[in-house]
Enzyme design. Structure first.
Site, PDB file in Angstrom:
ATOM      1  N   SER A 109       0.731  -1.378   0.120  1.00  0.00           N
ATOM      2  CA  SER A 109       0.014  -0.135   0.038  1.00  0.00           C
ATOM      3  C   SER A 109       0.894   1.157   0.108  1.00  0.00           C
ATOM      4  O   SER A 109       1.995   1.179   0.598  1.00  0.00           O
ATOM      5  CB  SER A 109      -0.911   0.072   1.320  1.00  0.00           C
ATOM      6  OG  SER A 109      -1.692   1.377   1.401  1.00  0.00           O
ATOM      7  N   TYR A 147      -1.270  -1.130  10.286  1.00  0.00           N
ATOM      8  CA  TYR A 147      -1.648  -1.624   8.996  1.00  0.00           C
ATOM      9  C   TYR A 147      -0.177  -1.025   8.217  1.00  0.00           C
ATOM     10  O   TYR A 147       0.165  -2.148   7.297  1.00  0.00           O
ATOM     11  CB  TYR A 147      -2.752  -0.907   8.349  1.00  0.00           C
ATOM     12  CG  TYR A 147      -3.049  -1.210   7.003  1.00  0.00           C
ATOM     13  CD1 TYR A 147      -3.847  -2.312   6.642  1.00  0.00           C
ATOM     14  CD2 TYR A 147      -2.837  -0.277   6.082  1.00  0.00           C
ATOM     15  CE1 TYR A 147      -4.177  -2.668   5.084  1.00  0.00           C
ATOM     16  CE2 TYR A 147      -3.113  -0.272   4.576  1.00  0.00           C
ATOM     17  CZ  TYR A 147      -3.527  -1.549   4.226  1.00  0.00           C
ATOM     18  OH  TYR A 147      -3.844  -1.435   2.871  1.00  0.00           O
TER      19      TYR A 147
HETATM   20  N1  LIG Z   1      -8.781  -0.628  -0.491  1.00  0.00           N
HETATM   21  C1  LIG Z   1      -7.780   0.064  -0.483  1.00  0.00           C
HETATM   22  O1  LIG Z   1      -7.878   1.508  -0.563  1.00  0.00           O
HETATM   23  C2  LIG Z   1      -6.175  -0.412  -0.643  1.00  0.00           C
HETATM   24  C3  LIG Z   1      -5.171   0.517  -0.878  1.00  0.00           C
HETATM   25  C4  LIG Z   1      -3.954   0.059  -1.112  1.00  0.00           C
HETATM   26  C5  LIG Z   1      -3.681  -1.372  -0.807  1.00  0.00           C
HETATM   27  N2  LIG Z   1      -5.030  -2.236  -0.435  1.00  0.00           N
HETATM   28  C6  LIG Z   1      -4.570  -3.697  -0.362  1.00  0.00           C
HETATM   29  O2  LIG Z   1      -5.164  -4.192  -1.525  1.00  0.00           O
HETATM   30  C7  LIG Z   1      -5.322  -5.541  -1.005  1.00  0.00           C
HETATM   31  C8  LIG Z   1      -6.796  -5.910  -1.345  1.00  0.00           C
HETATM   32  O3  LIG Z   1      -7.730  -4.905  -0.466  1.00  0.00           O
HETATM   33  P1  LIG Z   1      -9.410  -4.815  -0.745  1.00  0.00           P
HETATM   34  O4  LIG Z   1      -9.606  -3.133  -0.672  1.00  0.00           O
HETATM   35  O5  LIG Z   1      -9.617  -5.430  -2.152  1.00  0.00           O
HETATM   36  O6  LIG Z   1      -9.843  -5.408   0.508  1.00  0.00           O
HETATM   37  P2  LIG Z   1     -11.111  -6.290   0.811  1.00  0.00           P
HETATM   38  O7  LIG Z   1     -12.239  -5.776  -0.196  1.00  0.00           O
HETATM   39  O8  LIG Z   1     -11.224  -5.959   2.149  1.00  0.00           O
HETATM   40  O9  LIG Z   1     -10.721  -7.822   0.522  1.00  0.00           O
HETATM   41  C9  LIG Z   1      -9.816  -8.312   1.372  1.00  0.00           C
HETATM   42  C10 LIG Z   1      -9.590  -9.718   0.912  1.00  0.00           C
HETATM   43  O10 LIG Z   1      -8.875 -10.390   1.764  1.00  0.00           O
HETATM   44  C11 LIG Z   1      -9.751 -11.617   2.477  1.00  0.00           C
HETATM   45  N3  LIG Z   1      -9.070 -11.897   3.915  1.00  0.00           N
HETATM   46  C12 LIG Z   1      -8.951 -10.750   4.654  1.00  0.00           C
HETATM   47  N4  LIG Z   1      -8.664 -11.506   6.031  1.00  0.00           N
HETATM   48  C13 LIG Z   1      -8.282 -12.911   5.682  1.00  0.00           C
HETATM   49  C14 LIG Z   1      -7.927 -14.034   6.388  1.00  0.00           C
HETATM   50  N5  LIG Z   1      -7.631 -13.752   7.639  1.00  0.00           N
HETATM   51  N6  LIG Z   1      -7.741 -15.259   5.639  1.00  0.00           N
HETATM   52  C15 LIG Z   1      -8.003 -15.187   4.160  1.00  0.00           C
HETATM   53  N7  LIG Z   1      -8.332 -13.966   3.593  1.00  0.00           N
HETATM   54  C16 LIG Z   1      -8.422 -12.933   4.281  1.00  0.00           C
HETATM   55  C17 LIG Z   1     -11.050 -11.066   2.420  1.00  0.00           C
HETATM   56  O11 LIG Z   1     -11.869 -12.284   2.530  1.00  0.00           O
HETATM   57  P3  LIG Z   1     -12.582 -12.764   3.809  1.00  0.00           P
HETATM   58  O12 LIG Z   1     -12.855 -11.654   4.829  1.00  0.00           O
HETATM   59  O13 LIG Z   1     -13.758 -13.687   3.616  1.00  0.00           O
HETATM   60  O14 LIG Z   1     -11.217 -13.668   4.320  1.00  0.00           O
HETATM   61  C18 LIG Z   1     -11.035 -10.500   1.066  1.00  0.00           C
HETATM   62  O15 LIG Z   1     -11.251 -11.537   0.212  1.00  0.00           O
HETATM   63  C19 LIG Z   1      -4.907  -5.800   0.528  1.00  0.00           C
HETATM   64  O16 LIG Z   1      -3.646  -6.347   0.593  1.00  0.00           O
HETATM   65  C20 LIG Z   1      -5.057  -4.266   0.763  1.00  0.00           C
HETATM   66  O17 LIG Z   1      -4.212  -4.020   1.957  1.00  0.00           O
HETATM   67  C21 LIG Z   1      -6.187  -1.664  -0.487  1.00  0.00           C
END
Ligand SMILES: NC(=O)c1ccc[n+]([C@@H]2O[C@H](COP(=O)([O-])OP(=O)(O)OC[C@H]3O[C@@H](n4cnc5c(N)ncnc54)[C@H](OP(=O)(O)O)[C@@H]3O)[C@@H](O)[C@H]2O)c1
Length: 248
Positions: A145, A158
């Site tokens: 991130s 985080y």
């Molecule tokens: N959204 C943003 O603004 C942003 C910005 C920069 C980077 N990121 C990064 O991008 C990536 C994806 O984020 P997103 O925004 O798409 O998040 P999201 O919609 O919350 O999706 C997170 C995914 O991870 C899974 N997950 C969470 N905890 C888990 C666990 N204990 N075991 C297995 N799976 C797990 C969730 O499924 P379950 O909850 O069902 O397990 C879901 O499939 C992450 O690494 C995040 O840090 C996000």
């Protein structure tokens, strides 16, 4: 690619957290690219189930908590049995945070570090050992991130995990030299369940401070992940920021 110093494109890619958000977008894109894809999350969503049903020979999904080491290992073996040996990993699963550091308990900090840093390193270790035992080369893409580099209030633990994964990426590239290309993508904020905790004022401010005038979109991150997994590049040990040069 006949040159033995090149790392060929991945054929079977494991995507953690592939059930929604960016992970689901990556899974969908890799399927469209003809790659075999295994994806897990704690809950397998209808979208992910639909992909597995539509492409039974190309996709394998299952419910796994990344913090359950044994379940992760069992899933990897299941995937190998169904799709073949894994030679690509996208460490995408993570949990967010929405609490000032002074209000975040030790348990909450430990859980964020366990899920976002320890568990992906442990899973990656397991897959790498099996890849190497089979003499395979491969690719790793860690989803980190922009917060690791720029910081953001309410995301102290985080950000620490994402910075940790950036650092691990660089050392992996050195350690695995030649056999595995290890890189990270560091997206700016994009709309998802994770970022839903941000208020409209914060989102407006991020957009105002972004020269390209919009939040990053998963569709803008996906091609970079695809390139790192499938293209013939010599990119290794890099953290590629995809945030429109946001001045957050
Ligand atoms: N959204 C943003 O603004 C942003 C910005 C920069 C980077 N990121 C990064 O991008 C990536 C994806 O984020 P997103 O925004 O798409 O998040 P999201 O919609 O919350 O999706 C997170 C995914 O991870 C899974 N997950 C969470 N905890 C888990 C666990 N204990 N075991 C297995 N799976 C797990 C969730 O499924 P379950 O909850 O069902 O397990 C879901 O499939 C992450 O690494 C995040 O840090 C996000």
């Amino acid at each position: 690619m006949s040159d033995p110093t090149h790392v060929p494109p991945s054929k079977v890619v494991l995507v953690s957290g592939g059930s929604r958000g960016l992970g689901l977008a990556i899974v969908t894109d890799l399927i469209d690219s003809g790659v075999k894809v295994a994806a897990f999350a704690r809950t397998v969503t209808p979208e992910l189930t639909a992909l597995a049903e539509k492409y039974p020979d190309q996709v394998h999904v299952g419910p796994v908590d990344i913090n359950d080491e044994k379940a992760g290992q069992a899933f990897v073996k299941e995937v190998e049995g169904k799709l073949g040996p894994i030679d690509g990993i996208v460490n995408n699963a993570a949990v967010g945070q929405d609490s000032l550091h002074v209000h975040t308990s030790a348990e909450q900090i430990a859980n964020i570090i366990q899920t976002n840093l320890t568990a992906p390193l442990v899973l990656t270790r397991f897959v790498l050992r099996r890849m190497m035992a089979k003499g395979l080369k491969g690719r790793i893409v860690n989803v980190t991130s922009i917060c690791a580099q720029r910081g953001y209030p309410g995301l102290v633990a985080y950000s620490a995990t994402k910075g940790g994964m950036d650092a691990a990426t660089r050392s992996m590239a050195r350690e695995l030299g030649g056999r595995v290309l290890a890189n990270a993508v560091a997206p700016g904020f994009f709309a998802s369940e994770m970022s839903a905790v941000l208020g409209q004022t914060q989102l407006d401010q991020i957009v105002r401070r972004t020269p390209t005038g919009h939040l990053t979109e998963p569709e803008e991150v996906v091609p970079v992940v695809r390139m790192l997994l499938l293209e013939n590049t010599n990119i290794n040990g890099q953290v590629i920021v995809i945030d429109g040069a946001a001045g957050i």
